[in-house]
Design a protein around this motif. Structure first.
Motif, PDB file in Angstrom:
ATOM      1  N   ASP A   1       0.837  -1.190   0.000  1.00  0.00           N
ATOM      2  CA  ASP A   1       0.000   0.000   0.000  1.00  0.00           C
ATOM      3  C   ASP A   1       0.875   1.243   0.000  1.00  0.00           C
ATOM      4  OD1 ASP A   1      -2.343  -1.461   0.082  1.00  0.00           O
ATOM      5  OD2 ASP A   1      -2.490  -1.395   2.266  1.00  0.00           O
TER       6      ASP A   1
ATOM      7  N   ILE B   1       0.782   5.567   0.767  1.00  0.00           N
ATOM      8  CA  ILE B   1       0.050   6.625   1.465  1.00  0.00           C
ATOM      9  C   ILE B   1       0.904   7.895   1.431  1.00  0.00           C
ATOM     10  CG2 ILE B   1       0.987   6.062   3.738  1.00  0.00           C
ATOM     11  CD1 ILE B   1      -1.813   6.624   4.881  1.00  0.00           C
ATOM     12  N   SER B   2       0.259   9.042   1.504  1.00  0.00           N
ATOM     13  CA  SER B   2       0.999  10.307   1.535  1.00  0.00           C
ATOM     14  C   SER B   2       1.625  10.499   2.913  1.00  0.00           C
ATOM     15  CB  SER B   2       0.074  11.483   1.221  1.00  0.00           C
ATOM     16  OG  SER B   2      -0.790  11.727   2.317  1.00  0.00           O
TER      17      SER B   2
ATOM     18  N   LYS C   1      -0.934  11.892   5.447  1.00  0.00           N
ATOM     19  CA  LYS C   1      -1.831  10.889   6.025  1.00  0.00           C
ATOM     20  C   LYS C   1      -1.079   9.969   6.969  1.00  0.00           C
ATOM     21  CE  LYS C   1      -5.341  10.783   2.444  1.00  0.00           C
ATOM     22  NZ  LYS C   1      -6.056   9.970   1.460  1.00  0.00           N
ATOM     23  N   PHE C   2       0.183   9.669   6.624  1.00  0.00           N
ATOM     24  CA  PHE C   2       0.994   8.830   7.503  1.00  0.00           C
ATOM     25  C   PHE C   2       1.204   9.519   8.845  1.00  0.00           C
ATOM     26  CE2 PHE C   2       5.232   7.483   9.039  1.00  0.00           C
ATOM     27  CZ  PHE C   2       4.933   6.147   9.280  1.00  0.00           C
TER      28      PHE C   2
ATOM     29  N   LEU D   1      -1.093   3.207  11.722  1.00  0.00           N
ATOM     30  CA  LEU D   1      -0.396   2.646  10.556  1.00  0.00           C
ATOM     31  C   LEU D   1       0.819   1.820  10.961  1.00  0.00           C
ATOM     32  CD1 LEU D   1      -0.731   5.699   8.177  1.00  0.00           C
ATOM     33  CD2 LEU D   1      -1.871   3.479   7.945  1.00  0.00           C
TER      34      LEU D   1
END
Length: 90
Positions: free
Chosen positions: A2, A4-5, A8-9, A16
């Protein structure tokens, strides 16, 4: 894997990281500049390092190839019942 930016992380860091560790799945984190990094559990990283070590060791790869050939032909070492029990923990 996956992706993710980084924003967002950062916003979901705890969740996460827990997912990466519990699921044993790496996570690719992208940055605005296009650079990325991967989050990987320490256990998974160590396994990857061991795999790389084996793959880079010609002697070990030859030993594995030879073992596969003897196995295909029903030859080679066969553990007895006691040894199998010790290996499997029975």
């Amino acid at each position: 894997m996956d992706t993710i930016s980084v924003n967002k992380f950062r916003d979901n860091l705890k969740t996460l990281v827990e997912q990466v560790v519990s699921r044993h799945e790496p996570l690719k984190v992208t940055r605005r500049a296009g650079e990325a990094f991967v989050v990987l559990s320490a256990d998974d990283w160590e396994r990857e390092q061991e795999t790389l070590h084996v793959l880079q060791n010609k002697d070990l790869m030859l030993q594995i190839a030879t073992s596969l050939e003897t196995h295909k032909h029903g030859q080679g070492y066969r553990a007895n019942e006691e040894q199998l029990n010790e290996i499997t923990g029975i």
